[in-house]
Design an enzyme around this catalytic site. Structure first.
Site, mmCIF file in Angstrom:
data_model
loop_
_atom_site.group_PDB
_atom_site.id
_atom_site.type_symbol
_atom_site.label_atom_id
_atom_site.label_comp_id
_atom_site.label_asym_id
_atom_site.label_seq_id
_atom_site.Cartn_x
_atom_site.Cartn_y
_atom_site.Cartn_z
ATOM 1 N N GLU A 207 0.817 -1.358 0.085
ATOM 2 C CA GLU A 207 -0.025 -0.032 -0.138
ATOM 3 C C GLU A 207 0.867 1.113 0.088
ATOM 4 O O GLU A 207 0.883 2.014 0.953
ATOM 5 C CB GLU A 207 -0.836 0.006 1.278
ATOM 6 C CG GLU A 207 -1.839 -1.264 1.035
ATOM 7 C CD GLU A 207 -2.770 -1.327 2.447
ATOM 8 O OE1 GLU A 207 -2.606 -0.308 3.188
ATOM 9 O OE2 GLU A 207 -3.491 -2.208 2.321
ATOM 10 N N HIS B 185 -16.811 -10.866 7.373
ATOM 11 C CA HIS B 185 -15.593 -10.330 7.539
ATOM 12 C C HIS B 185 -14.660 -10.947 8.594
ATOM 13 O O HIS B 185 -15.023 -11.307 9.851
ATOM 14 C CB HIS B 185 -15.828 -8.745 7.919
ATOM 15 C CG HIS B 185 -14.451 -7.884 7.969
ATOM 16 N ND1 HIS B 185 -14.067 -7.479 9.199
ATOM 17 C CD2 HIS B 185 -13.628 -7.732 7.116
ATOM 18 C CE1 HIS B 185 -13.006 -6.756 8.799
ATOM 19 N NE2 HIS B 185 -12.507 -7.175 7.558
ATOM 20 N N HIS B 186 -13.284 -11.387 8.193
ATOM 21 C CA HIS B 186 -12.477 -11.974 9.074
ATOM 22 C C HIS B 186 -11.274 -11.305 9.020
ATOM 23 O O HIS B 186 -10.259 -11.469 8.080
ATOM 24 C CB HIS B 186 -12.292 -13.594 8.530
ATOM 25 C CG HIS B 186 -13.395 -14.366 8.917
ATOM 26 N ND1 HIS B 186 -13.482 -15.604 8.010
ATOM 27 C CD2 HIS B 186 -14.441 -14.363 9.589
ATOM 28 C CE1 HIS B 186 -14.399 -16.055 8.272
ATOM 29 N NE2 HIS B 186 -15.332 -15.530 9.488
ATOM 30 N N GLU B 187 -11.297 -10.215 9.992
ATOM 31 C CA GLU B 187 -10.049 -9.521 10.318
ATOM 32 C C GLU B 187 -9.087 -10.435 11.136
ATOM 33 O O GLU B 187 -9.192 -10.895 12.192
ATOM 34 C CB GLU B 187 -10.002 -8.331 10.855
ATOM 35 C CG GLU B 187 -8.787 -7.342 11.084
ATOM 36 C CD GLU B 187 -7.969 -7.320 9.793
ATOM 37 O OE1 GLU B 187 -8.040 -6.568 8.802
ATOM 38 O OE2 GLU B 187 -6.931 -7.804 10.100
ATOM 39 N N HIS C 63 -7.887 -8.427 2.050
ATOM 40 C CA HIS C 63 -7.043 -7.329 2.094
ATOM 41 C C HIS C 63 -5.800 -7.674 2.706
ATOM 42 O O HIS C 63 -5.587 -8.606 3.429
ATOM 43 C CB HIS C 63 -8.024 -6.331 2.982
ATOM 44 C CG HIS C 63 -8.963 -5.582 2.150
ATOM 45 N ND1 HIS C 63 -9.158 -4.469 1.987
ATOM 46 C CD2 HIS C 63 -10.106 -6.240 1.313
ATOM 47 C CE1 HIS C 63 -10.248 -4.092 1.112
ATOM 48 N NE2 HIS C 63 -10.748 -5.409 0.546
ATOM 49 N N GLU C 64 -4.734 -6.749 2.641
ATOM 50 C CA GLU C 64 -3.449 -6.849 2.868
ATOM 51 C C GLU C 64 -3.262 -8.326 2.456
ATOM 52 O O GLU C 64 -2.753 -9.297 3.159
ATOM 53 C CB GLU C 64 -3.141 -6.915 4.460
ATOM 54 C CG GLU C 64 -3.569 -5.177 4.929
ATOM 55 C CD GLU C 64 -4.990 -5.127 5.021
ATOM 56 O OE1 GLU C 64 -5.732 -6.206 5.402
ATOM 57 O OE2 GLU C 64 -5.643 -4.065 4.827
ATOM 58 N N GLU D 213 -7.307 -6.723 -2.384
ATOM 59 C CA GLU D 213 -6.692 -5.178 -2.217
ATOM 60 C C GLU D 213 -5.227 -5.371 -2.685
ATOM 61 O O GLU D 213 -5.245 -5.528 -3.780
ATOM 62 C CB GLU D 213 -6.824 -4.818 -0.412
ATOM 63 C CG GLU D 213 -6.623 -3.379 -0.424
ATOM 64 C CD GLU D 213 -6.445 -2.854 0.839
ATOM 65 O OE1 GLU D 213 -7.111 -1.866 1.230
ATOM 66 O OE2 GLU D 213 -5.960 -3.914 1.832
ATOM 67 N N GLU E 31 -9.789 3.818 1.246
ATOM 68 C CA GLU E 31 -9.380 4.166 2.688
ATOM 69 C C GLU E 31 -8.485 4.980 2.827
ATOM 70 O O GLU E 31 -8.496 5.969 3.887
ATOM 71 C CB GLU E 31 -9.014 2.768 3.357
ATOM 72 C CG GLU E 31 -7.861 2.096 2.977
ATOM 73 C CD GLU E 31 -7.549 0.746 3.527
ATOM 74 O OE1 GLU E 31 -8.387 0.146 4.466
ATOM 75 O OE2 GLU E 31 -6.459 0.299 3.472
HETATM 76 C C1 NOJ Z 1 -7.913 -2.763 6.130
HETATM 77 C C2 NOJ Z 1 -8.819 -3.033 5.143
HETATM 78 O O1 NOJ Z 1 -8.045 -2.594 3.865
HETATM 79 C C3 NOJ Z 1 -10.014 -2.317 5.429
HETATM 80 O O2 NOJ Z 1 -11.057 -2.326 4.303
HETATM 81 C C4 NOJ Z 1 -10.683 -2.586 6.730
HETATM 82 O O3 NOJ Z 1 -11.616 -1.907 7.171
HETATM 83 C C5 NOJ Z 1 -9.562 -2.684 7.720
HETATM 84 N N1 NOJ Z 1 -8.419 -3.419 7.486
HETATM 85 C C6 NOJ Z 1 -10.106 -3.712 9.368
HETATM 86 O O4 NOJ Z 1 -10.168 -4.777 8.754
HETATM 87 CA CA CA Z 2 -5.819 -1.975 3.604
#
Ligand code: NOJ
Ligand code: CA
Length: 689
Positions: free
Chosen positions: A189, A390-392, A471-472, A490, A496
């Site tokens: 990024e 969503h799985h962060e 993402h990431e 992403e 963002e």
């Molecule tokens: C980074 C992601 O790109 C974003 O879309 C997300 O909201 C945050 N991480 C939290 O998971």
């Molecule tokens: Ca990101």
């Protein structure tokens, strides 16, 4: 451009048989051409050379002009001698493939796969007589090559510490490059750099280069499976060497037989040709999942932008975004305006403290007390809408893997069939723990281990008919062809950064992405913020029309309308384009574009006879002519044009100025697009019904 004198002296051409006779004797020349192959239309040519020390190298020409000059090939091993000098040619074969295949979803339905292949088989002359094949596939629009290792007694396991693989650009002095650095704390990024070629250090791929004569080359890789990602390090004027992303064990470990990913070069005389090339997809294996019609390309809205504006929070409390009531509001909005998906972030336990610093507390089965998951899934279903999961992980990847199966089962039961995953942490900070309570080992996002992690997620999700959008992520190398539920990702600065980026995305950002990041595959950029302000009222450097154009320009089969519902209520005229634009395409073309300056893309809807156009520019205004010859001849289309107003600009309040106009057009017409500084244009061509 001429062949450098030194290279000319080094090269001689004699029949193969004669070379083999001479090879034992000491030769005063450096290398001999031992094999050659042309692309099907004779546009590109590849030659393989062998030096008297048995070092293998290759060269690429386009229409008879050198593009890549002498570039070495070979691997450096941890446990054993390098695979580099003392090779002899044992055999070579050429073959041709010309077939077409269909994408279940994509930028185009049908893809032609037309190439000539050259396989050269080498063995070491002394020592262990280890064997190594080098396979080139040469298309008219690019080249891919890889190393292949047959099963062999003296080399069962290879611990690969590095590659000698080189890419040497002809005529480097006047060449320009567009790239982001590799090995930095930030993954991908970063702001793209436009520099002379000789200012490149170590770069991620795709990296795009333009030579003095206008030839464009994008270096990348295809089918990155169970291997470390390739970085490109400039080691001399125009010479790059492949560098492997670090591995926790110090090497990529493989068992023979195996092959490396394809190292790729898309080559065209125009920037748009790079984007139109299907080289990366063609070099991937066909679909392994069978019928994937359960994945529905679709647009979505979500509880998301508020968190990035800091008006809502992921964690529970007074600002919590993922409440039952707020999510119902989004479901209603989605149902009213025809969006299939509603993403909700911050719905599960684990966000409350410093989630950036600790992913080990995330629970992917437990909603927060104020989020009634069962009720919301049922409510969404009653309205024809699907929640998006969503799985962060915050990079506690092994912790996530332990919950993954149960988490997917929960989502499957609730009709949640797309999951956005996340890997927020600095580069090299992926946390791997092979045994519960065992040591935690750090890996890179593009390491061999993490490439396998992504495939574990995607294949496990496929069993439950769930699509994945990380993402990431690890960079895209075309694996969506093999695993078509790996639908987007992403892997570059998205919207963002317009909320909180320091600096935010500059006006050139998207025209840069088209010819760099987007060459690798779809991106979940999350466009469509029509309110044009980020956190604390920071103006976003774009016009309204450009936000609309992004839906055509930045392809993804899952495409977000990222703004808040209440903001869309204030921009209903522009919002109409976001409602109309499809996300699945029959065909795609790039009528014009220059890397980092501007780009126009036209695409035909897969489910109707309509065409769509998106055009974006950097900080400079543009007047671009586009011939409408892509439309079906003899038909009159209604062009619904969303364009910058005459005095529009990305600066100040002028960014809100846009005009909507409707005209009748045919395939014989040429449109003049006037893009404001930092602006864009979006058009729907409605075919006669
Ligand atoms: C980074 C992601 O790109 C974003 O879309 C997300 O909201 C945050 N991480 C939290 O998971
Ligand atoms: Ca990101």
């Amino acid at each position: 451009m001429t062949v450098p004198a030194q290279a000319k002296q080094c090269r001689f051409r004699i029949p193969l048989a004669a070379f083999l006779v001479f090879a034992g004797a000491s030769l005063s020349v450096h290398a001999a051409t031992i094999a050659t192959v042309n692309s099907p239309g004779n546009v590109l040519n590849v030659e393989i050379d062998l030096s008297k020390e048995g070092r293998i190298s290759y060269r690429v020409q386009r229409n008879g002009k050198p593009v890549i000059t002498d570039s070495l090939l070979g691997l450096r091993l941890r446990d054993g001698a390098q695979l580099f000098p003392w090779f002899k040619l044992q055999g070579k074969q050429t073959s041709t493939v010309d077939d077409t295949w269909q994408q279940p979803w994509g930028e185009s339905r049908t893809v032609r796969n037309h190439y000539n292949e050259l396989r050269t088989q080498f063995a070491e002359t002394g020592r262990d007589q280890r064997r190594m094949d080098i396979v080139f596939r040469v298309y008219d629009d690019g080249v891919g090559f890889r190393y292949e290792f047959p099963k062999q007694p003296k080399q069962q396991e290879l611990a690969i510490q590095g590659e000698f693989t080189e890419f040497t650009l002809a005529d480097p002095k006047s060449a320009k490059a567009w790239w982001i650095p590799a090995g930095e704390w930030n993954r991908y990024e970063q702001l793209y750099r436009a520099t002379p070629l000789d200012a490149v250090g170590i770069a991620h791929t795709p990296i795009t280069v333009k030579l003095g004569d206008g030839t464009h080359i994008a270096f990348h890789e295809a089918a990155l499976v169970d291997y470390a990602g390739m970085w490109m390090q400039r080691i001399d004027s125009g010479k790059f060497r492949a560098v492997l992303s670090p591995s926790s064990g110090g090497a990529v470990v493989k068992q023979a037989p195996f092959h490396t990913p394809w190292r790729t070069m898309q080559i065209s005389d125009r920037a748009g040709g790079l984007y139109e090339s299907n080289l990366i997809l063609n070099l991937n294996e066909p679909n392994k999942l069978g019928d994937v019609s359960w994945f529905k390309p679709a647009k979505y809205v979500g509880v998301w932008w508020g968190m990035h504006l800091d008006t809502e929070s992921w964690g529970v409390g007074p600002k919590h975004g993922a409440t039952t009531a707020n999510t119902m509001r989004y479901i209603d909005f989605a149902a009213e305006h025809g969006f299939r998906g509603v993403l909700v972030e911050g719905w599960n336990v684990g966000w409350d403290k410093d989630w950036f610093a600790n992913g080990w507390v995330f629970d992917f089965l437990k909603p927060t007390p104020d989020f009634d998951l069962e009720k919301l899934a049922a409510y969404a279903k009653s309205k024809g809408v699907h929640l998006i999961g969503h799985h962060e992980t915050a990079c506690a990847v092994s912790h996530y893997e332990r919950q993954m199966k149960d988490a997917f089962a929960l989502y499957e039961r609730l009709g949640i069939d797309v999951i956005k995953t996340g890997y927020v942490c600095d580069a090299g900070q992926i946390e791997r723990q092979d045994k519960a309570k065992g040591p935690v080992i750090r890996e890179w996002h593009d390491s061999q281990w993490n490439s396998n992690h992504h495939l574990r997620v995607v294949t496990e999700a496929a069993k439950r008919h769930i699509a994945i959008n990380p993402h990431e992520p690890i960079k895209d190398t075309g694996l969506r062809r093999t695993y078509p539920n790996w639908v987007s990702r992403e892997g570059a600065r998205g919207m963002e950064y317009n909320a909180w980026g320091e600096p935010p995305n500059p006006p050139e950002h998207e025209a840069m992405l088209v010819f760099t990041r987007m060459l690798s595959g779809p991106m979940d950029f999350t466009p469509g913020v029509l309110s044009l302000v980020g956190k604390n009222g920071m103006p976003i450097q774009t016009t309204i029309a450009k936000q609309l154009a992004l839906y055509v320009v930045l392809y993804s089969p899952v495409q977000m309308a990222a703004d808040l519902p209440e903001n869309y209520e204030k921009h209903m005229d522009a919002f109409q384009f976001i409602k109309d634009v499809p996300v699945d395409w029959e065909a795609t073309r790039v009528p014009n574009g220059e890397v980092g300056d501007y780009a126009t893309i036209v695409r035909k809807d897969r489910n109707s006879a309509d065409w769509y156009l998106g055009s974006v520019t950097d900080e400079n205004p543009r007047t671009l002519k586009v011939k409408l010859a892509f439309l079906e001849p003899g038909k009159t289309y209604e062009a619904q044009i969303y364009r910058d107003a005459k005095d529009s600009s990305y600066q100040g309040d002028k960014r809100f100025k846009f005009d909507k106009e409707t005209r009748q057009v045919t395939a014989k017409d040429t449109l003049t697009l006037r893009l404001a500084p930092g602006g864009g244009q979006a058009i729907r061509f409605v075919a006669p019904r």
